[in-house]
Design a protein around this motif. Structure first.
Motif, short mmCIF file in Angstrom:
data_model
loop_
_atom_site.label_atom_id
_atom_site.label_comp_id
_atom_site.label_asym_id
_atom_site.label_seq_id
_atom_site.Cartn_x
_atom_site.Cartn_y
_atom_site.Cartn_z
N PHE A 237 63.61 9.98 95.44
CA PHE A 237 63.44 11.42 95.20
C PHE A 237 62.05 11.71 94.64
CE2 PHE A 237 67.99 10.45 93.98
CZ PHE A 237 68.51 10.73 95.24
N ALA A 238 61.59 10.82 93.76
CA ALA A 238 60.26 10.99 93.17
C ALA A 238 59.17 10.89 94.23
CB ALA A 238 60.04 9.93 92.08
N ARG A 239 59.32 9.90 95.12
CA ARG A 239 58.32 9.72 96.18
C ARG A 239 58.30 10.94 97.11
NH1 ARG A 239 59.32 4.77 97.21
NH2 ARG A 239 57.55 3.92 96.09
N GLY A 240 59.48 11.45 97.41
CA GLY A 240 59.56 12.64 98.26
C GLY A 240 58.95 13.86 97.59
N ALA A 241 59.16 14.00 96.27
CA ALA A 241 58.60 15.13 95.54
C ALA A 241 57.07 15.09 95.54
CB ALA A 241 59.12 15.14 94.10
N LEU A 242 56.51 13.90 95.37
CA LEU A 242 55.06 13.77 95.40
C LEU A 242 54.51 14.01 96.80
CD1 LEU A 242 54.60 10.75 92.98
CD2 LEU A 242 53.76 13.08 92.64
N ARG A 243 55.25 13.58 97.78
CA ARG A 243 54.84 13.86 99.17
C ARG A 243 54.84 15.37 99.42
NH1 ARG A 243 57.44 10.62 104.36
NH2 ARG A 243 56.30 11.72 106.01
N ALA A 244 55.84 16.06 98.88
CA ALA A 244 55.91 17.51 99.02
C ALA A 244 54.76 18.19 98.28
CB ALA A 244 57.25 18.02 98.48
N ALA A 245 54.41 17.68 97.09
CA ALA A 245 53.32 18.27 96.31
C ALA A 245 51.99 18.12 97.04
CB ALA A 245 53.25 17.61 94.93
N LYS A 246 51.76 16.95 97.63
CA LYS A 246 50.52 16.75 98.39
C LYS A 246 50.48 17.68 99.60
CE LYS A 246 50.94 12.18 98.61
NZ LYS A 246 50.61 10.76 98.93
N PHE A 247 51.64 17.90 100.21
CA PHE A 247 51.73 18.80 101.36
C PHE A 247 51.38 20.24 100.95
CE2 PHE A 247 54.34 21.94 103.60
CZ PHE A 247 53.99 21.71 104.92
N LEU A 248 51.88 20.67 99.79
CA LEU A 248 51.65 22.05 99.35
C LEU A 248 50.23 22.30 98.88
CD1 LEU A 248 54.63 23.53 97.27
CD2 LEU A 248 54.11 23.78 99.70
N SER A 249 49.56 21.26 98.39
CA SER A 249 48.22 21.42 97.84
C SER A 249 47.27 21.97 98.91
CB SER A 249 47.70 20.08 97.32
OG SER A 249 46.44 20.24 96.70
N GLY A 250 46.72 23.15 98.65
CA GLY A 250 45.80 23.77 99.59
C GLY A 250 46.47 24.58 100.69
N LYS A 251 47.82 24.57 100.73
CA LYS A 251 48.54 25.33 101.74
C LYS A 251 48.49 26.83 101.42
CE LYS A 251 50.61 22.82 105.00
NZ LYS A 251 49.70 21.66 104.94
N PRO A 252 48.54 27.68 102.45
CA PRO A 252 48.61 29.12 102.22
C PRO A 252 49.98 29.50 101.67
CG PRO A 252 48.89 28.65 104.55
CD PRO A 252 48.51 27.35 103.89
N PRO A 253 50.13 30.69 101.11
CA PRO A 253 51.45 31.13 100.63
C PRO A 253 52.50 31.00 101.73
CG PRO A 253 49.77 32.66 99.89
CD PRO A 253 49.09 31.72 100.84
N GLY A 254 53.69 30.68 101.32
CA GLY A 254 54.78 30.54 102.27
C GLY A 254 55.96 29.82 101.64
N SER A 255 57.12 29.97 102.26
CA SER A 255 58.32 29.27 101.81
C SER A 255 58.52 28.06 102.71
CB SER A 255 59.55 30.19 101.89
OG SER A 255 59.40 31.27 100.99
N TYR A 256 58.38 26.87 102.14
CA TYR A 256 58.44 25.64 102.91
C TYR A 256 59.69 24.84 102.53
CZ TYR A 256 53.49 26.78 103.67
OH TYR A 256 52.32 27.41 104.00
N ASN A 257 60.02 23.85 103.36
CA ASN A 257 61.10 22.93 103.03
C ASN A 257 60.68 21.51 103.40
OD1 ASN A 257 61.71 22.50 105.88
ND2 ASN A 257 62.71 24.50 105.84
N MET A 258 61.55 20.54 103.12
CA MET A 258 61.17 19.15 103.35
C MET A 258 60.99 18.82 104.83
SD MET A 258 60.44 17.42 100.68
CE MET A 258 60.45 15.75 101.34
N MET A 259 61.66 19.54 105.69
CA MET A 259 61.45 19.30 107.11
C MET A 259 60.03 19.67 107.52
SD MET A 259 64.12 17.78 107.93
CE MET A 259 63.69 17.54 109.65
N ASP A 260 59.45 20.67 106.87
CA ASP A 260 58.05 20.99 107.13
C ASP A 260 57.15 19.82 106.71
OD1 ASP A 260 58.53 23.68 108.00
OD2 ASP A 260 58.78 24.29 105.92
N VAL A 261 57.50 19.18 105.62
CA VAL A 261 56.73 18.04 105.12
C VAL A 261 56.85 16.84 106.05
CG1 VAL A 261 56.47 16.41 103.19
CG2 VAL A 261 57.06 18.80 102.73
N LEU A 262 58.04 16.62 106.59
CA LEU A 262 58.31 15.41 107.37
C LEU A 262 57.94 15.52 108.83
CD1 LEU A 262 61.79 14.55 105.79
CD2 LEU A 262 59.56 13.58 105.23
#
Length: 263
Positions: A237-262
Protein backbone atom coordinates in the motif's frame (compact mmCIF):
# COMPACT_ATOMS: atom_id res chain seq x y z
CA UNK A 1 12.31 14.88 -7.23
CA UNK A 2 8.81 14.98 -5.72
CA UNK A 3 8.47 16.25 -2.17
CA UNK A 4 5.69 14.68 -0.12
CA UNK A 5 4.02 15.43 3.18
CA UNK A 6 3.09 12.20 4.93
CA UNK A 7 0.04 12.74 7.12
CA UNK A 8 -0.06 10.30 10.02
CA UNK A 9 3.70 9.67 9.87
CA UNK A 10 3.71 7.89 13.23
CA UNK A 11 1.04 5.39 12.20
CA UNK A 12 1.58 1.97 10.64
CA UNK A 13 1.00 3.22 7.10
CA UNK A 14 2.89 6.46 7.66
CA UNK A 15 6.00 4.64 8.87
CA UNK A 16 5.84 2.23 5.94
CA UNK A 17 5.65 5.12 3.47
CA UNK A 18 8.57 6.97 5.08
CA UNK A 19 10.67 3.79 5.06
CA UNK A 20 10.34 3.59 1.25
CA UNK A 21 11.11 7.21 0.35
CA UNK A 22 14.74 6.71 -0.62
CA UNK A 23 13.99 3.52 -2.56
CA UNK A 24 11.20 5.23 -4.51
CA UNK A 25 13.18 8.41 -5.21
CA UNK A 26 10.86 10.69 -3.24
CA UNK A 27 11.87 13.41 -0.78
CA UNK A 28 10.09 14.01 2.51
CA UNK A 29 8.77 17.55 2.70
CA UNK A 30 7.07 17.13 6.07
CA UNK A 31 6.02 14.44 8.56
CA UNK A 32 2.63 15.43 9.94
CA UNK A 33 0.85 14.25 13.08
CA UNK A 34 -1.95 15.62 15.25
CA UNK A 35 -1.45 18.24 17.96
CA UNK A 36 -0.40 16.64 21.24
CA UNK A 37 0.92 13.40 19.72
CA UNK A 38 3.45 11.82 22.07
CA UNK A 39 6.08 11.45 19.31
CA UNK A 40 6.11 15.02 18.02
CA UNK A 41 9.73 16.10 17.56
CA UNK A 42 10.96 12.59 16.75
CA UNK A 43 12.93 12.18 13.51
CA UNK A 44 10.58 10.63 10.95
CA UNK A 45 13.27 8.38 9.50
CA UNK A 46 14.33 6.97 12.85
CA UNK A 47 10.68 6.35 13.71
CA UNK A 48 10.25 4.45 10.43
CA UNK A 49 13.26 2.25 11.18
CA UNK A 50 15.61 3.79 8.59
CA UNK A 51 18.38 6.38 8.77
CA UNK A 52 17.61 9.80 10.23
CA UNK A 53 16.08 12.13 7.63
CA UNK A 54 16.52 15.39 9.52
CA UNK A 55 12.79 16.11 9.65
CA UNK A 56 10.87 15.72 12.88
CA UNK A 57 7.18 14.99 13.30
CA UNK A 58 5.22 18.23 13.34
CA UNK A 59 1.64 19.26 14.06
CA UNK A 60 1.85 22.42 11.92
CA UNK A 61 -0.35 21.33 9.02
CA UNK A 62 -0.18 24.67 7.18
CA UNK A 63 3.63 24.63 7.09
CA UNK A 64 3.70 20.90 6.28
CA UNK A 65 1.47 21.35 3.23
CA UNK A 66 3.43 24.41 2.08
CA UNK A 67 6.72 22.45 2.26
CA UNK A 68 5.51 19.70 -0.08
CA UNK A 69 4.35 19.13 -3.65
CA UNK A 70 1.87 16.41 -2.74
CA UNK A 71 0.25 15.33 0.53
CA UNK A 72 -0.34 11.62 1.25
CA UNK A 73 -3.08 11.02 3.79
CA UNK A 74 -4.10 7.76 5.46
CA UNK A 75 -5.90 9.09 8.52
CA UNK A 76 -9.49 9.73 9.58
CA UNK A 77 -12.28 11.37 7.55
CA UNK A 78 -12.40 14.60 9.56
CA UNK A 79 -8.65 15.11 9.26
CA UNK A 80 -8.72 14.28 5.55
CA UNK A 81 -11.31 16.99 4.93
CA UNK A 82 -9.22 19.54 6.85
CA UNK A 83 -6.18 18.65 4.76
CA UNK A 84 -8.26 18.92 1.60
CA UNK A 85 -9.12 22.53 2.45
CA UNK A 86 -5.44 23.33 3.12
CA UNK A 87 -4.34 21.69 -0.14
CA UNK A 88 -6.91 23.68 -2.11
CA UNK A 89 -5.73 26.94 -0.54
CA UNK A 90 -2.05 26.06 -1.18
CA UNK A 91 -2.72 24.52 -4.64
CA UNK A 92 -1.07 21.22 -3.67
CA UNK A 93 -1.88 17.70 -4.81
CA UNK A 94 -3.50 15.24 -2.41
CA UNK A 95 -3.40 11.43 -2.37
CA UNK A 96 -6.14 10.01 -0.14
CA UNK A 97 -6.15 6.46 1.18
CA UNK A 98 -8.47 7.21 4.10
CA UNK A 99 -11.44 4.84 4.42
CA UNK A 100 -14.76 5.38 6.17
CA UNK A 101 -15.53 8.54 4.18
CA UNK A 102 -19.20 9.40 3.76
CA UNK A 103 -20.77 9.77 0.32
CA UNK A 104 -20.97 13.52 0.93
CA UNK A 105 -17.26 13.68 1.78
CA UNK A 106 -16.36 11.65 -1.31
CA UNK A 107 -18.38 14.04 -3.46
CA UNK A 108 -16.58 17.03 -1.92
CA UNK A 109 -13.22 15.38 -2.64
CA UNK A 110 -14.12 14.71 -6.27
CA UNK A 111 -15.29 18.31 -6.71
CA UNK A 112 -11.91 19.49 -5.39
CA UNK A 113 -10.48 18.11 -8.62
CA UNK A 114 -11.59 21.34 -10.25
CA UNK A 115 -8.92 23.17 -8.21
CA UNK A 116 -6.13 20.67 -7.48
CA UNK A 117 -4.95 17.23 -8.59
CA UNK A 118 -6.55 14.79 -6.15
CA UNK A 119 -6.47 11.00 -6.10
CA UNK A 120 -8.90 9.03 -3.96
CA UNK A 121 -8.57 5.25 -3.71
CA UNK A 122 -9.73 2.77 -1.07
CA UNK A 123 -6.66 0.68 -1.82
CA UNK A 124 -3.33 1.68 -3.40
CA UNK A 125 -1.97 -1.84 -3.98
CA UNK A 126 -1.38 -2.76 -7.63
CA UNK A 127 -2.81 -6.24 -7.08
CA UNK A 128 -6.01 -4.95 -5.53
CA UNK A 129 -6.58 -2.60 -8.44
CA UNK A 130 -6.09 -5.58 -10.75
CA UNK A 131 -8.73 -7.34 -8.63
CA UNK A 132 -11.11 -4.41 -9.21
CA UNK A 133 -10.68 -4.78 -12.98
CA UNK A 134 -11.09 -8.57 -12.89
CA UNK A 135 -14.21 -8.39 -10.72
CA UNK A 136 -15.76 -5.83 -13.08
CA UNK A 137 -15.16 -8.12 -16.04
CA UNK A 138 -16.41 -11.20 -14.19
CA UNK A 139 -19.52 -9.41 -12.90
CA UNK A 140 -20.49 -8.36 -16.42
CA UNK A 141 -20.07 -11.92 -17.69
CA UNK A 142 -21.98 -13.45 -14.76
CA UNK A 143 -25.04 -11.25 -14.43
CA UNK A 144 -27.68 -13.96 -14.71
CA UNK A 145 -27.91 -17.04 -12.53
CA UNK A 146 -25.06 -16.10 -10.20
CA UNK A 147 -25.20 -15.11 -6.53
CA UNK A 148 -22.45 -12.74 -5.38
CA UNK A 149 -20.95 -12.61 -1.90
CA UNK A 150 -18.00 -10.47 -0.75
CA UNK A 151 -15.88 -11.17 2.31
CA UNK A 152 -13.00 -9.24 3.85
CA UNK A 153 -10.65 -9.92 6.75
CA UNK A 154 -8.53 -7.35 8.61
CA UNK A 155 -6.55 -7.00 11.84
CA UNK A 156 -8.32 -6.29 15.11
CA UNK A 157 -7.21 -2.62 15.12
CA UNK A 158 -9.24 -1.67 12.04
CA UNK A 159 -11.98 0.78 12.95
CA UNK A 160 -14.32 0.74 9.92
CA UNK A 161 -16.35 -2.13 8.51
CA UNK A 162 -16.75 -3.19 5.82
CA UNK A 163 -13.39 -2.05 4.49
CA UNK A 164 -13.18 0.63 1.83
CA UNK A 165 -11.89 -2.01 -0.58
CA UNK A 166 -14.90 -4.25 0.09
CA UNK A 167 -17.23 -1.30 -0.45
CA UNK A 168 -15.54 -0.59 -3.79
CA UNK A 169 -15.90 -4.24 -4.80
CA UNK A 170 -19.58 -4.10 -3.84
CA UNK A 171 -20.07 -0.98 -5.94
CA UNK A 172 -18.39 -2.61 -8.94
CA UNK A 173 -20.71 -5.64 -8.78
CA UNK A 174 -23.76 -3.51 -8.04
CA UNK A 175 -23.13 -1.33 -11.10
CA UNK A 176 -22.49 -4.34 -13.36
CA UNK A 177 -25.64 -6.10 -12.16
CA UNK A 178 -27.78 -2.93 -11.94
CA UNK A 179 -28.51 -3.89 -8.33
CA UNK A 180 -30.24 -1.44 -6.03
CA UNK A 181 -28.48 -0.47 -2.77
CA UNK A 182 -31.48 -1.85 -0.87
CA UNK A 183 -30.45 -5.34 -2.08
CA UNK A 184 -27.09 -5.17 -0.29
CA UNK A 185 -26.99 -7.39 2.80
CA UNK A 186 -24.32 -6.71 5.43
CA UNK A 187 -24.04 -9.99 7.31
CA UNK A 188 -26.91 -12.28 8.17
CA UNK A 189 -28.49 -13.31 11.45
CA UNK A 190 -31.58 -15.26 12.46
CA UNK A 191 -34.23 -16.72 10.20
CA UNK A 192 -33.65 -14.53 7.17
CA UNK A 193 -35.42 -16.74 4.64
CA UNK A 194 -34.18 -17.79 1.24
CA UNK A 195 -31.55 -15.72 -0.49
CA UNK A 196 -33.19 -13.21 -2.81
CA UNK A 197 -32.27 -12.90 -6.49
CA UNK A 198 -29.95 -9.94 -7.03
CA UNK A 199 -28.84 -9.83 -3.41
CA UNK A 200 -25.17 -9.00 -2.73
CA UNK A 201 -23.79 -10.14 0.61
CA UNK A 202 -20.94 -8.25 2.29
CA UNK A 203 -19.18 -9.72 5.32
CA UNK A 204 -16.39 -8.33 7.55
CA UNK A 205 -14.13 -10.45 9.76
CA UNK A 206 -11.69 -8.99 12.29
CA UNK A 207 -8.83 -10.68 14.11
CA UNK A 208 -5.12 -10.93 14.79
CA UNK A 209 -2.65 -9.11 12.57
CA UNK A 210 -4.24 -9.78 9.16
CA UNK A 211 -3.10 -6.99 6.82
CA UNK A 212 -6.00 -7.50 4.44
CA UNK A 213 -7.81 -10.20 2.50
CA UNK A 214 -10.68 -9.73 0.06
CA UNK A 215 -12.66 -12.37 -1.81
CA UNK A 216 -15.53 -12.02 -4.27
CA UNK A 217 -17.56 -15.20 -4.79
CA UNK A 218 -19.74 -15.87 -7.81
CA UNK A 219 -22.04 -18.84 -7.05
CA UNK A 220 -24.23 -20.68 -9.54
CA UNK A 221 -25.82 -24.11 -9.55
CA UNK A 222 -22.97 -26.49 -10.28
CA UNK A 223 -20.08 -24.02 -10.25
CA UNK A 224 -18.32 -21.33 -8.23
CA UNK A 225 -15.76 -18.66 -9.09
CA UNK A 226 -13.58 -17.05 -6.38
CA UNK A 227 -11.40 -13.98 -6.94
CA UNK A 228 -9.11 -13.27 -3.98
CA UNK A 229 -6.39 -10.82 -3.04
CA UNK A 230 -4.29 -11.40 0.08
CA UNK A 231 -1.99 -8.73 1.46
CA UNK A 232 0.83 -9.91 3.72
CA UNK A 233 2.62 -6.57 4.13
CA UNK A 234 1.61 -2.90 4.26
CA UNK A 235 4.56 -2.16 2.02
CA UNK A 236 2.36 -2.82 -1.03
CA UNK A 237 0.00 0.00 0.00
CA UNK A 238 2.88 2.33 0.84
CA UNK A 239 4.59 1.68 -2.49
CA UNK A 240 1.34 2.31 -4.34
CA UNK A 241 0.76 5.56 -2.42
CA UNK A 242 4.21 6.85 -3.37
CA UNK A 243 3.64 5.84 -6.97
CA UNK A 244 0.39 7.82 -6.87
CA UNK A 245 2.16 10.84 -5.34
CA UNK A 246 4.81 10.84 -8.07
CA UNK A 247 2.02 10.60 -10.65
CA UNK A 248 0.17 13.60 -9.18
CA UNK A 249 3.28 15.78 -8.90
CA UNK A 250 3.04 18.40 -11.64
CA UNK A 251 -0.33 17.11 -12.87
CA UNK A 252 -3.08 19.62 -13.73
CA UNK A 253 -6.18 19.79 -11.49
CA UNK A 254 -8.40 16.76 -11.80
CA UNK A 255 -9.92 13.80 -9.99
CA UNK A 256 -7.69 10.79 -10.55
CA UNK A 257 -7.69 7.15 -9.43
CA UNK A 258 -5.19 4.31 -9.27
CA UNK A 259 -6.15 3.04 -12.69
CA UNK A 260 -4.94 6.36 -14.08
CA UNK A 261 -1.62 5.73 -12.32
CA UNK A 262 -1.30 2.14 -13.56
CA UNK A 263 -2.25 2.70 -17.21
Amino acid sequence: MSRVCVSGSAGRMGRAIVSLLKEEGVELGAALEYEGHALLGTDAGVLAGVDAIGLALTADAVAAVAASDVVIDFSAPANTMRLLDLCIKAKKGLVIGTTGLSDEQKTTILKAGASIPVLLSPNMAVGVNALFALVEQAAKMMRDGFDVEISEIHHHFKKDAPSGTAVRLKDIVRDAHATDESQIVYGREGIVGERQTGEIGVHALRGGDVVGEHTVYFFADGERIELTHRATSRIIFARGALRAAKFLSGKPPGSYNMMDVLR
